[in-house]
Design an enzyme around this catalytic site. Sequence first.
Site, PDB file in Angstrom:
ATOM      1  N   THR A  22       0.865  -1.136  -0.023  1.00 19.76           N
ATOM      2  CA  THR A  22       0.046  -0.064  -0.111  1.00 19.76           C
ATOM      3  C   THR A  22       0.796   1.162   0.011  1.00 19.76           C
ATOM      4  O   THR A  22       0.440   2.409  -0.726  1.00 19.76           O
ATOM      5  CB  THR A  22      -0.888   0.200   1.318  1.00 19.76           C
ATOM      6  N   SER A  67       1.417  -7.573  -1.340  1.00 22.34           N
ATOM      7  CA  SER A  67       2.090  -8.741  -0.659  1.00 22.34           C
ATOM      8  C   SER A  67       1.306  -9.986  -0.417  1.00 22.34           C
ATOM      9  O   SER A  67       1.715 -10.878  -0.010  1.00 22.34           O
ATOM     10  CB  SER A  67       2.677  -8.148   0.894  1.00 22.34           C
TER      11      SER A  67
HETATM   12  N1  ASP Z   1      -2.608  -5.560   0.071  1.00 19.97           N
HETATM   13  C1  ASP Z   1      -1.700  -4.708   0.913  1.00 19.97           C
HETATM   14  C2  ASP Z   1      -0.498  -5.357   0.804  1.00 19.97           C
HETATM   15  O1  ASP Z   1      -0.083  -6.117   1.650  1.00 19.97           O
HETATM   16  C3  ASP Z   1      -1.885  -4.267   2.065  1.00 19.97           C
HETATM   17  C4  ASP Z   1      -0.894  -3.335   2.741  1.00 19.97           C
HETATM   18  O2  ASP Z   1       0.287  -2.996   2.168  1.00 19.97           O
HETATM   19  O3  ASP Z   1      -1.129  -2.774   3.723  1.00 19.97           O
HETATM   20  O4  ASP Z   1       0.382  -5.439  -0.106  1.00 19.97           O
END
Ligand code: ASP
Length: 352
Positions: A22, A67
Site C-alpha cells: 500500500t 504482498s
Molecule cells: N494488500 C496490501 C499488501 O499487503 C496491504 C498493505 O500493504 O497494507 O500489499
Amino acid sequence: MKYKFDTDIAKSSILLIYTGGTIGMKMDSADQTLKPFDFSQILEEVPELGKFAYRIDSCTFESVIDSADIEPKSWQKMVELIEDKYDLYDGFVILHGTDTMAYSASALSFMIENLTKPIIFTGSQLPVGTARTDGKENLISSVEIAAAKDSAGHARVPEVCIYFGNSLMRGNRSQKVNSENFRAFRSENYPYLAEAGINIRYNDGSILKPSDWDRKPSFHTALDTRVSILKIHPGITPQVVRNILCGPETRAVILETYGAGNAPSRQWFLDLVKEGIAMGKIILNVTQCLAGSVNMDLYATGKKLEEAGVLSGYDSTTEGALAKLFYLMGTSEDNRFVTSELGRNLRGEITK
Ligand code: ASP
C-alpha cells in the site's frame, strides 16, 4: 532490479528495497482499486529523507506486488540481494505490503544467520501520496533505526525487524493484528525493541547481538515448503483432519490449537494425529491465542497430543513457526535433525 544510487559521502549508508504494498500504491481510476506504482514517486513524496546525512540508495523489484502475492521465491530474491550488497551498506529497509509482512520478516530472520546489520521491514496502511498517510513516519523512522549505531560503531539493532505505528518489533515475533489501525502490528510474546516518540527509545536489553561482529553472516536460500496449517475448531471433521494430517504432500503440519495447546480429546482425532506421525510427519503445536505459550503438560487434552509425539511450538507465532519449518526442512532431509532444532531458540523466535 533497478537501482538509483546517490553519490554523497555520508556517515551511514542505507539500501531501500521496494517490493510493493500500500505504501507505494495509487488508485486506478479504471477499476477503483489500489495498485502498486513506481518507486521513484515514493521518494518524491518523502523529501524529508534528504534531511538525513546518510547515503540512501534504492532499488526496486522488477514487478512490484501486493504482498498477498509474496512467495518463498520473493524471500530468496530479497536474501540474495542483501547478500550481494551486504558489505556496501550499514542497514537495509524493505518496503513491503502489510498483509504478509510478518511472514516475510520471519522468513528472513531464519534465512540470514549471524546478522550484524539491521533489516527493517515497513509499509503503511494509507498510500504515501495521501494526506493522512502513515507511510512517511514509518519510512523515515525505519531509515533512522537502520542507520543507528552504538558507541562502538556497531549497529544498534542487528536484527530482522518490523517498524510500524511507532513500534519496532522483532520480525519473527510480530503479527498483523489490525487491518485498519495505524498500529497494525503487535508483538505479544516479546518486548518491543524500540518505541518512537520525540526520541527513539531503544530497549537495548531485549535486542539480540551477534556473538562475533566480525564473522560473516550465512545466507540460506534453500526452503522446503511442504507445510500445512491446521486450525482446530469445534465441529472439525475427520475428513478435513485426515486430508491435512495424512496428506501425501506435507512433510510437516502446524496444529493451531486452543489456549495452552489443547485439541479435542476424541479418539478419532488422536488416532489421526498418531497416523500422521507414523507416516513420518512433523506435527508442531502452536496456540491460536495472540499471547502466551503452548504447555502440553497443563491439561489432559494437551498431554495426549504430547504423548502421541506432537512437538511444542512454545510461544511461537504461526508465521514464525512456518518460516522456521521452511528453513529447517530446507537445510535437511533428516526429520530427527529438524525436530531437535525446532526445540531450540535459533533467532529469538521462542522463549525457552
Ligand atoms: N494488500 C496490501 C499488501 O499487503 C496491504 C498493505 O500493504 O497494507 O500489499
